[in-house]
Design an enzyme around this catalytic site. Structure first.
Site, mmCIF file in Angstrom:
data_model
loop_
_atom_site.group_PDB
_atom_site.id
_atom_site.type_symbol
_atom_site.label_atom_id
_atom_site.label_comp_id
_atom_site.label_asym_id
_atom_site.label_seq_id
_atom_site.Cartn_x
_atom_site.Cartn_y
_atom_site.Cartn_z
ATOM 1 N N CYS A 66 -28.048 -13.605 -4.315
ATOM 2 C CA CYS A 66 -29.170 -14.434 -4.753
ATOM 3 C C CYS A 66 -30.170 -13.574 -5.504
ATOM 4 O O CYS A 66 -29.975 -12.370 -5.675
ATOM 5 C CB CYS A 66 -29.836 -15.126 -3.569
ATOM 6 S SG CYS A 66 -30.577 -13.966 -2.396
ATOM 7 N N CYS B 259 -31.436 -10.338 -3.948
ATOM 8 C CA CYS B 259 -30.540 -9.179 -4.064
ATOM 9 C C CYS B 259 -30.741 -8.470 -5.404
ATOM 10 O O CYS B 259 -30.828 -7.242 -5.471
ATOM 11 C CB CYS B 259 -29.082 -9.616 -3.926
ATOM 12 S SG CYS B 259 -28.672 -10.361 -2.332
ATOM 13 N N CYS C 289 -12.141 44.233 -38.969
ATOM 14 C CA CYS C 289 -13.224 45.148 -38.615
ATOM 15 C C CYS C 289 -14.523 44.374 -38.453
ATOM 16 O O CYS C 289 -14.583 43.160 -38.666
ATOM 17 C CB CYS C 289 -13.389 46.235 -39.681
ATOM 18 S SG CYS C 289 -13.824 45.553 -41.305
ATOM 19 N N CYS D 114 -15.753 42.275 -41.361
ATOM 20 C CA CYS D 114 -15.161 40.929 -41.459
ATOM 21 C C CYS D 114 -15.926 39.954 -40.577
ATOM 22 O O CYS D 114 -16.202 38.806 -40.975
ATOM 23 C CB CYS D 114 -13.694 40.962 -41.054
ATOM 24 S SG CYS D 114 -12.638 41.972 -42.104
ATOM 25 N N ASP E 132 -28.289 -25.719 -43.686
ATOM 26 C CA ASP E 132 -27.540 -25.559 -44.922
ATOM 27 C C ASP E 132 -26.715 -26.832 -45.114
ATOM 28 O O ASP E 132 -26.272 -27.448 -44.139
ATOM 29 C CB ASP E 132 -26.626 -24.332 -44.825
ATOM 30 C CG ASP E 132 -25.798 -24.134 -46.084
ATOM 31 O OD1 ASP E 132 -26.312 -24.447 -47.174
ATOM 32 O OD2 ASP E 132 -24.652 -23.683 -45.971
#
Length: 860
Positions: free
Chosen positions: A71, A74, A153, A156, A666
């Site tokens: 209800c 709750c 290395c 890089c 419409d």
């Protein structure tokens, strides 16, 4: 820097039944789970809170199924528990849907906190999967891990890091030489994983994505699993698939829930991988989240079983009290003393005990839950009323066995009350199921599968395959056959056709679609085949936004409902108080001889007499209608409206509808049927009617305009009036078929937008269209022809002129008949004090004529 490719910190789910493909994981980045369904109407508001005020990525919205609410008290209890959580911005609980909608700050609140809060309030909770999860575009900041090959290395490493940090959308980049891995934090709305990979490769290195912090979930139905070996096979396949995070398979339901990284693997690739890995043994389909959320059959079935069981046990109790005393043989059996009680008392006590404590257990559980949380609900009233009747009857039996003074028992009152309440609960479940029918119908608008056009690397079409519509991805090329539904929002890349978009626009006249025309998923392709490119899927699709808008509207509370909820929250204590006052009033009044003793039942006393009145007050005053009436009205109104193409924002909009002063209609498809029909044919040449119709129909046969279809259909019936059994599809079949064999050969056909069509038949030009087409082509319209067209327009007809070899040869009047209910609706609105207004793109005379038909005079 992570030492391995499997140690990036990612989002995890609760442990237990989940199988994870990673050793360990903790929460890192939450996906942006904000639902986007309300973007269809950006100004949408719910109560005092505006959805658009949620900053994208900062707030999260989820929906939770709440079981055990009976209800309004709750739902108020659950709502209060959620709002008390620190970090929850908004919480709304829908009683009819058994669902809570929660907006919260994910940095303060987790999903489990919300679930635990609801369970601590005494209810069961389950967080619903989000419809936007399948195939949606990732948002927010992601952390991706890439393998980088070719680094030798530190230089890089510095080079790669510098390249990555300079990319737009990248906020952080770290590269490790030892593991050849790079970790990049990036915004996927600015830069994609492919852009990052391409940038690394352009610098001379090799790169590929290992994983990202993005997470997606998909729920699949699996067919072909029969034993534990099949389950182990699924687990083995998923464990070997790249990008799969966690998975869970439920053998009872056949559902497979998978968490995966959408940056690494797509949902379609995931399904293809499982089916391919099993060599076709398993067949998978995506479980539609909306369809799963609207299933209420199980609750209805349980309630029906409880009601029928209670009814089956209560009928004998009722018969023992009312019918059996009038049947001598049965009455003698029931009056047979068995131990301290009569056989009838034993039977009633046994039967009612089962009803009270086995079937009626749910009322005690719910009442205890409510009382523990300091609230009261309808179950408290039912438990009090039936318990009072039951325990008084038991007490009366025991008292009679001890003292020999037998008072009447009221076992049948308890059992019949529980039976009637369960009947009400069952009817309530049926009503709840019907309120979700609108969502189900909207879900069913989208097709289950789609035809995917497969291309090679050169862009050449090499085949087609059928895929689940929920696995469509942006950029997919899909083939749509005549009569089929469009599987996704997108644009036309090949073909032309007319599409019925009435389910979205409400306009019944089909819309012409050419290359680059936008299309909407769920609409119907009427004639030609189309190839469309999918652009919007998941929550971004128009249909999903409509579904989300309807759901949000049904979850909203009207202002009057908030007042009803407040009344319901204090209603139960008030009723219990009144019940006690009733008990004391009648008992004291009896003791004071305020009413005659003849009113008492046989062998009764003043306390029993007062107790019956008290129980009546408790049971009759249940506040079900008070808490359910408004949400039921809102859900039914929004659902029926959506089914008929009317989108209602929610209870607030419905409540304000009483103040509406104007309603705008419409004309075509709303006041009229939207189906053009030829009503008048006038020939202004030496041709006979049949020759004129053959000529005009031959010219219009190549057109796909609805008016052209109406003319061809009229001509076909004129020539073949006895072939009514032919289908509509057959009517529009190509030349060479028996139906179109009577049509003339047409050359150089062309459609003139907004004008009509032109072509050549037997070397002579044919024009069919409006005045502008003829005058612009140099064809003069005589006064009597013009007057005939004007007369048609004043009778709500559209005049179509036909010219052959430079001369007007006839006019056709085409009408769109009014809907039978149009005049009734307009009249009803006028009686309510609402003024109807009609808008149309047709000419003024036709508009006035339609207005006269609808309400008797041109100005309603």
């Amino acid at each position: 820097m992570s030492p391995g490719s499997r140690d990036l910190q990612l989002t995890s789910q609760a442990a237990g039944v989940w199988r994870s493909t990673y050793p360990s994981s903790v929460r890192a980045v939450d996906p942006d789970d904000m639902e986007e369904g309300t973007r269809l109407l950006d100004s949408y508001e719910t109560g005092d809170y505006k959805l658009e005020s949620i900053e994208e990525g900062s707030m999260r919205r989820i929906q939770v199924t709440v079981t055990g609410m009976t209800c309004a008290a709750c739902s108020n209890s659950v709502e209060a528990a959620l709002k008390n959580i620190n970090g929850v911005l908004r919480a709304s609980v829908a009683l009819l849907q058994n669902r809570a909608d929660v907006v919260f700050d994910p940095t303060l609140v987790k999903d489990e906190d919300i679930k635990n809060a609801i369970e601590d309030a005494g209810f069961e909770a389950e967080i619903l999967p989000e419809p936007s999860n399948v195939g949606t575009k990732p948002r927010g900041v992601l952390v991706g891990q890439f393998t980088i090959g070719g680094m030798t290395c530190a230089a890089c490493v510095n080079s790669v890091e510098g390249i990555l940090r300079d990319l737009p959308g990248v906020s952080r980049a770290v590269v490790a030489l030892a593991t050849s891995l790079g970790e990049v934090e990036y915004d996927p709305t600015v830069i994609s994983k492919d852009d990052i990979v391409n940038a690394i490769e352009d610098a001379g290195f090799e790169a590929s994505l290992v994983q990202s912090s993005e997470q997606d979930k998909i729920i699949l139905g699996v067919a072909g699993v029969f034993n534990e070996l099949d389950v182990q096979l699924i687990e083995g396949i998923l464990s070997s698939l790249k990008g799969v995070r966690q998975f869970r398979f439920d053998r009872s339901s056949g559902e497979l829930e998978v968490l995966f990284d959408p940056e690494v693997v797509s949902s379609r690739s995931l399904v293809d991988g499982i089916e391919g890995g099993s060599k076709g043994k398993f067949r998978l389909h995506v479980m539609n989240p909306y369809a799963r959320m609207t299933t209420k059959d199980e609750e209805t079935s349980i309630m029906f079983q409880l009601f029928t069981s209670s009814l089956f046990l209560s009928i004998p109790v009722f018969l023992i009290r009312v019918v059996c005393p009038h049947i001598p043989l049965l009455d003698a059996f029931l009056l047979w003393r068995c131990g301290p009680f009569l056989m009838g008392d034993w039977l009633k006590w046994a039967l009612v005990s089962v009803v009270q404590f086995v079937i009626g257990k749910r009322f005690y559980v719910a009442a205890g839950r409510a009382l523990r949380n300091g609230s009261t609900n309808m179950d408290v009233l039912v438990a009090l009323g039936t318990s009072a009747s039951y325990f008084y009857s038991v007490g009366a039996l025991l008292y009679g066995a001890i003292t020999g003074f037998w008072s009447p028992t009221y076992f049948e009152t308890s059992s019949m009350l529980i039976t009637f309440v369960l009947l009400g609960k069952y009817l309530e479940c049926l009503a709840k199921g019907k309120t979700s029918d609108a969502i189900k119908k909207l879900v069913e608008l989208a097709p289950a599968t789609a035809l995917l056009v497969v291309k090679d690397n050169g862009g050449n079409i090499i085949g087609e395959r059928e895929v689940d519509a929920l696995l469509i991805q942006p950029g997919d090329i899909l083939k749509v056959l005549p009569g089929a539904k469009l599987p996704a929002d997108g644009v036309v890349v090949w073909g032309s056709s007319y599409v019925n978009e009435g389910m979205v626009t409400g306009e019944s006249v089909p819309v012409s679609k050419e290359v680059d025309s936008p299309v909407i998923g769920g609409t119907i392709n009427l004639h030609g085949a189309l190839h469309i490119k999918a652009t919007k899927i998941g929550s971004e699709a128009v249909l999903s936004q409509i579904i989300s808008l309807v759901e949000t509207a049904q979850m909203s509370k009207a202002p009057i409902q908030k007042f009803a909820d407040f009344v319901a929250s204090i209603f139960v204590p008030t009723v219990v108080t009144l019940s006690l006052i009733t008990l004391l009033g009648w008992y004291v009044g009896g003791a004071a001889r305020a009413y005659p003793e003849q009113w008492l039942p046989e062998n009764g006393n003043y306390f029993v007499f007062a107790l019956m009145f008290s129980i009546s007050v408790v049971v009759i005053a249940c506040p079900c209608a008070l808490g359910l009436a408004t949400p039921t009205a809102v859900m039914v109104a929004t659902g029926v409206g959506a089914s008929n193409g009317v989108l209602i924002k929610g209870g607030d909009a419905l409540e304000r509808a009483q103040k509406v002063q104007y309603v705008i209609f419409d004309k075509t498809g709303t006041l009229t049927q939207g189906k053009a029909k030829v009503t008048t044919v006038k020939v202004f040449s030496e041709m006979d009617r049949g020759e004129f119709l053959t000529l005009v129909a031959s010219a219009e046969a190549s057109s796909e305009h609805p008016l052209a279809k109406a003319i061809v259909e009229y001509a076909r019936h004129f020539h073949f009036f006895d072939e009514n059994s032919l289908t509509e599809d057959a009517q529009y079949s190509s030349k060479g078929s028996p139906i179109s064999a009577w049509l003339l050969d047409v050359a150089e056909f062309s459609a003139v937008p907004g004008r009509g069509i032109q072509c050549f038949i037997d070397g002579k030009q044919v024009l069919v269209g409006n005045r502008k087409l003829l005058t612009e082509s140099g064809v003069s319209i005589s006064a009597h022809v013009e007057q005939f067209v004007v007369d048609l327009e004043e009778r709500a007809r559209t005049g179509i002129l036909a010219a052959y070899d430079g001369n007007v040869i006839g006019v056709l009047g085409v009408a769109d008949p009014l809907k039978r209910e149009a005049a009734v609706v307009v009249e009803g609105l006028q009686k309510m004090g609402v003024r109807p207004v009609m808008v149309t793109g047709d000419n003024w005379r036709t508009a006035q004529a339609v207005a006269r038909e609808v309400c008797g005079y041109p100005r309603c």
